[in-house]
Write a protein that holds these residues in place. Structure first.
Motif, PDB file in Angstrom:
ATOM      1  N   SER A  18      -1.493   2.398 -13.406  1.00 45.86           N
ATOM      2  CA  SER A  18      -1.475   0.932 -13.398  1.00 45.86           C
ATOM      3  C   SER A  18      -0.865   0.399 -12.103  1.00 45.86           C
ATOM      4  CB  SER A  18      -0.693   0.419 -14.607  1.00 45.86           C
ATOM      5  OG  SER A  18       0.641   0.930 -14.600  1.00 45.86           O
ATOM      6  N   HIS A  19       0.120   1.109 -11.575  1.00 48.06           N
ATOM      7  CA  HIS A  19       0.742   0.690 -10.311  1.00 48.06           C
ATOM      8  C   HIS A  19      -0.266   0.778  -9.170  1.00 48.06           C
ATOM      9  CE1 HIS A  19       3.783   0.084  -7.246  1.00 48.06           C
ATOM     10  NE2 HIS A  19       3.425   1.222  -6.670  1.00 48.06           N
ATOM     11  N   GLN A  20      -1.066   1.846  -9.137  1.00 45.92           N
ATOM     12  CA  GLN A  20      -2.067   1.993  -8.079  1.00 45.92           C
ATOM     13  C   GLN A  20      -3.154   0.921  -8.202  1.00 45.92           C
ATOM     14  OE1 GLN A  20      -2.966   6.075  -9.037  1.00 45.92           O
ATOM     15  NE2 GLN A  20      -1.955   6.848  -7.192  1.00 45.92           N
ATOM     16  N   ARG A  21      -3.549   0.616  -9.429  1.00 45.16           N
ATOM     17  CA  ARG A  21      -4.534  -0.445  -9.631  1.00 45.16           C
ATOM     18  C   ARG A  21      -3.992  -1.795  -9.162  1.00 45.16           C
ATOM     19  NH1 ARG A  21      -8.602   0.782 -13.465  1.00 45.16           N
ATOM     20  NH2 ARG A  21      -8.382   2.862 -14.358  1.00 45.16           N
ATOM     21  N   GLN A  22      -2.749  -2.071  -9.486  1.00 41.50           N
ATOM     22  CA  GLN A  22      -2.147  -3.342  -9.064  1.00 41.50           C
ATOM     23  C   GLN A  22      -2.048  -3.425  -7.541  1.00 41.50           C
ATOM     24  OE1 GLN A  22       1.598  -3.586 -11.103  1.00 41.50           O
ATOM     25  NE2 GLN A  22       0.670  -3.847 -13.132  1.00 41.50           N
ATOM     26  N   ARG A  23      -1.677  -2.301  -6.941  1.00 40.65           N
ATOM     27  CA  ARG A  23      -1.559  -2.299  -5.481  1.00 40.65           C
ATOM     28  C   ARG A  23      -2.921  -2.544  -4.833  1.00 40.65           C
ATOM     29  NH1 ARG A  23       1.620   2.700  -3.448  1.00 40.65           N
ATOM     30  NH2 ARG A  23      -0.185   3.737  -4.376  1.00 40.65           N
ATOM     31  N   ALA A  24      -3.970  -1.908  -5.367  1.00 35.14           N
ATOM     32  CA  ALA A  24      -5.315  -2.124  -4.838  1.00 35.14           C
ATOM     33  C   ALA A  24      -5.767  -3.563  -5.083  1.00 35.14           C
ATOM     34  CB  ALA A  24      -6.284  -1.137  -5.476  1.00 35.14           C
ATOM     35  N   LEU A  25      -5.445  -4.103  -6.262  1.00 39.81           N
ATOM     36  CA  LEU A  25      -5.818  -5.481  -6.568  1.00 39.81           C
ATOM     37  C   LEU A  25      -5.163  -6.456  -5.609  1.00 39.81           C
ATOM     38  CD1 LEU A  25      -7.217  -7.528  -8.398  1.00 39.81           C
ATOM     39  CD2 LEU A  25      -5.201  -7.455  -9.898  1.00 39.81           C
ATOM     40  N   TRP A  26      -3.875  -6.241  -5.326  1.00 37.25           N
ATOM     41  CA  TRP A  26      -3.182  -7.125  -4.386  1.00 37.25           C
ATOM     42  C   TRP A  26      -3.756  -6.983  -2.979  1.00 37.25           C
ATOM     43  CZ3 TRP A  26      -0.781 -11.243  -5.594  1.00 37.25           C
ATOM     44  CH2 TRP A  26      -0.051 -11.336  -6.794  1.00 37.25           C
ATOM     45  N   ALA A  27      -4.204  -5.780  -2.616  1.00 33.80           N
ATOM     46  CA  ALA A  27      -4.850  -5.599  -1.318  1.00 33.80           C
ATOM     47  C   ALA A  27      -6.144  -6.404  -1.247  1.00 33.80           C
ATOM     48  CB  ALA A  27      -5.134  -4.117  -1.071  1.00 33.80           C
ATOM     49  N   CYS A  28      -6.930  -6.367  -2.324  1.00 36.92           N
ATOM     50  CA  CYS A  28      -8.175  -7.147  -2.362  1.00 36.92           C
ATOM     51  C   CYS A  28      -7.883  -8.646  -2.305  1.00 36.92           C
ATOM     52  CB  CYS A  28      -8.963  -6.813  -3.624  1.00 36.92           C
ATOM     53  SG  CYS A  28      -9.662  -5.155  -3.651  1.00 36.92           S
ATOM     54  N   ILE A  29      -6.896  -9.071  -3.072  1.00 34.82           N
ATOM     55  CA  ILE A  29      -6.537 -10.500  -3.079  1.00 34.82           C
ATOM     56  C   ILE A  29      -6.090 -10.938  -1.687  1.00 34.82           C
ATOM     57  CG2 ILE A  29      -4.859 -12.168  -3.954  1.00 34.82           C
ATOM     58  CD1 ILE A  29      -4.941 -10.678  -6.630  1.00 34.82           C
TER      59      ILE A  29
END
Length: 484
Positions: free
Chosen positions: A32-43
């Motif tokens: 979940s941490h990796q997904r959040q980090r990738a999501l914030w990168a996309c945002i």
């Protein structure tokens, strides 16, 4: 003398708690941490692109060093990730990786040729290859090639050709041949027939990318691939998560580049930055993976060394006497041989003391086995108290002990008899009528045979018992005379 068995469960090398992280990013589930980090990168990429979108047509200052620096960094990123992914495929035979690696290889080839097609890069006011339309078409091919590689990767998760299953090495060769053919097919028209290509750029202005439909088509297939990747994978693995980030960066790249409309505009600069982010996203996760592999290897090596050391200790412990903690017969002989070999170069002599307790049976019969065990422990303590650090003692029978001493030939007799005398005195001090008889065998270190020395010491011990017990006797007076 009791023996202890090694518990296999205690000595087995246990898997580390982090063993589940040893899978590759292509198969390891994203946290979940990796997904959040990738999501914030996309945002962050999308927000920065949207905020700069109104400024995209504004012309920025020409920075001569920007384009070669950007082009070099992007080429290097694709070349390295191509090498890493194909090396990973050779190790895992994971077919999906071939499509990503093929796409990166195609992009690296396109970008290298595009570098040579840039005006004023290597030759004044002209390019090494191609003409005015070459670079813009190569830009389009590069974006399409990367997107197509990711699309094939997503599709391969649901479909794998029979060739890949039966002949994985031939599949890699076939795919590389296809990529080379695709490169040649892409490069020949834009280099050889560049004058006949549809015009997409005019003196740095590429608004025709939009009106011709090439730009919107690139945006469509990028968005479509992102949707397919999500639909087929749900971004389950680490690789899939960051492929999504790479696609978002490519989509923002084409969008703001089209909005900028010309070279050196704000949109053009931002688009190049997004493209570099897309190229380096996979590189960064694989470099991070290499770092994790290195750390896991170091930890595995340390764990293996620790377990080996613990196994050696337990192997030695199982050869120790449970009661006294002294080495058993086999371990004693092994340690004694090590001691003899170590001192052999110094031409040392060896004294072997065979110790048998006097009156021990009466203690067991009259005072009980608990007292007998206590006596054995006290005898072992007495031996340790009189021996040097270099001397070795062991328990080879119920009430039989041995000691190995090493000393120069000139003093071996005096050393052995002094130790034997102190042992006799210390054992007698235990009380309850206990005593000991000691037989001493003296040998030259280089000619020593342990079985023969033990027999000699044993015979000398029985001679001491016949002479009245609680004393020591040296075997072989002729040998003794020779030594001293």
């Amino acid at each position: 003398m009791t023996n202890r068995a090694i518990n296999a469960g205690d000595t087995a090398i246990s898997k580390p708690a982090w063993h589940h992280t040893s899978a590759s990013p292509a198969t390891r589930l994203a946290t979940s941490h990796q997904r959040q980090r990738a999501l914030w990168a996309c945002i962050g990429i999308v927000l920065a692109t949207l905020l700069l979108f109104p400024l995209a047509p504004i012309m920025g200052p020409p920075v001569p060093a920007f384009l070669p620096s950007y082009q070099t960094a992007t080429v290097v990123a694709y070349v390295i990730i191509t090498y890493l992914i194909f090396a990973h495929y050779r190790a895992t035979r994971t077919l999906d990786l071939l499509y990503i690696g093929g796409g990166c290889f195609y992009c690296a080839g396109i970008l290298i040729v595009q570098f040579l097609a840039l005006p004023d890069m290597f030759l004044p006011q002209r390019a090494v290859l191609g003409g005015t339309q070459t670079t813009i078409w190569l830009w389009a091919f590069w974006h399409a090639g990367m997107v197509l590689g990711i699309l094939l990767y997503a599709a391969s998760l649901r479909w794998s050709p029979v060739l890949a299953i039966r002949h994985p090495e031939r599949m890699a060769q076939l795919l590389m041949a296809v990529v080379v053919v695709a490169l040649v097919t892409s490069l020949v028209p834009v280099i050889v027939f560049h004058e006949q290509l549809p015009q997409l750029e005019n003196n740095g202005n590429f608004h025709r990318m939009i009106t011709s439909g090439v730009g919107p088509f690139l945006q469509f297939i990028t968005a479509f691939t992102l949707l397919v990747l999500w639909q087929l994978t749900r971004f389950k693995t680490v690789l899939q998560v960051w492929l999504g980030v790479a696609l978002v960066a490519l989509l923002c790249d084409t969008s703001i580049t089209m909005a900028g409309g010309s070279q050196f505009s704000v949109g053009w600069y931002v688009g190049r930055c997004n493209a570099l982010i897309s190229a380096t996203a996979l590189l960064l996760i694989y470099l991070r993976e290499m770092n994790h592999v290195y750390l896991r290897t170091v930890q595995d090596a340390r764990l293996l060394a620790l377990n080996n050391a613990m196994l050696e200790v337990k192997m030695d412990q199982v050869r120790l006497d449970d009661l006294t903690g002294l080495p058993s017969r086999s371990l004693f002989l092994e340690l004694a041989e090590t001691l003899r070999s170590r001192d052999l170069l110094n031409q040392q002599a060896v004294a072997l003391l065979f110790i048998d307790l006097d009156g021990f049976k009466q203690i067991n019969d009259n005072l009980g086995h608990d007292r007998g065990d206590t006596v054995l422990v006290e005898v072992a303590a007495a031996l340790r108290s009189v021996l040097r650090d270099s001397d070795i003692a062991g328990r080879v029978g119920g009430d039989e002990f041995v000691v190995c001493l090493v000393a120069p030939p000139a003093v071996i007799k005096a050393t052995a008899t002094a130790v034997a005398s102190r042992v006799v005195s210390r054992v007698a001090a235990i009380g309850d009528g206990i005593g000991c008889s000691i037989g001493i065998a003296l040998c030259q270190a280089e000619s020593l045979e342990w079985d023969a020395a033990l027999r000699q010491a044993d015979e000398a011990m029985y001679q001491a018992k016949r002479q009245g017990k609680s004393r020591f006797t040296v075997y072989g007076h002729s040998l003794l005379d020779e030594l001293v």
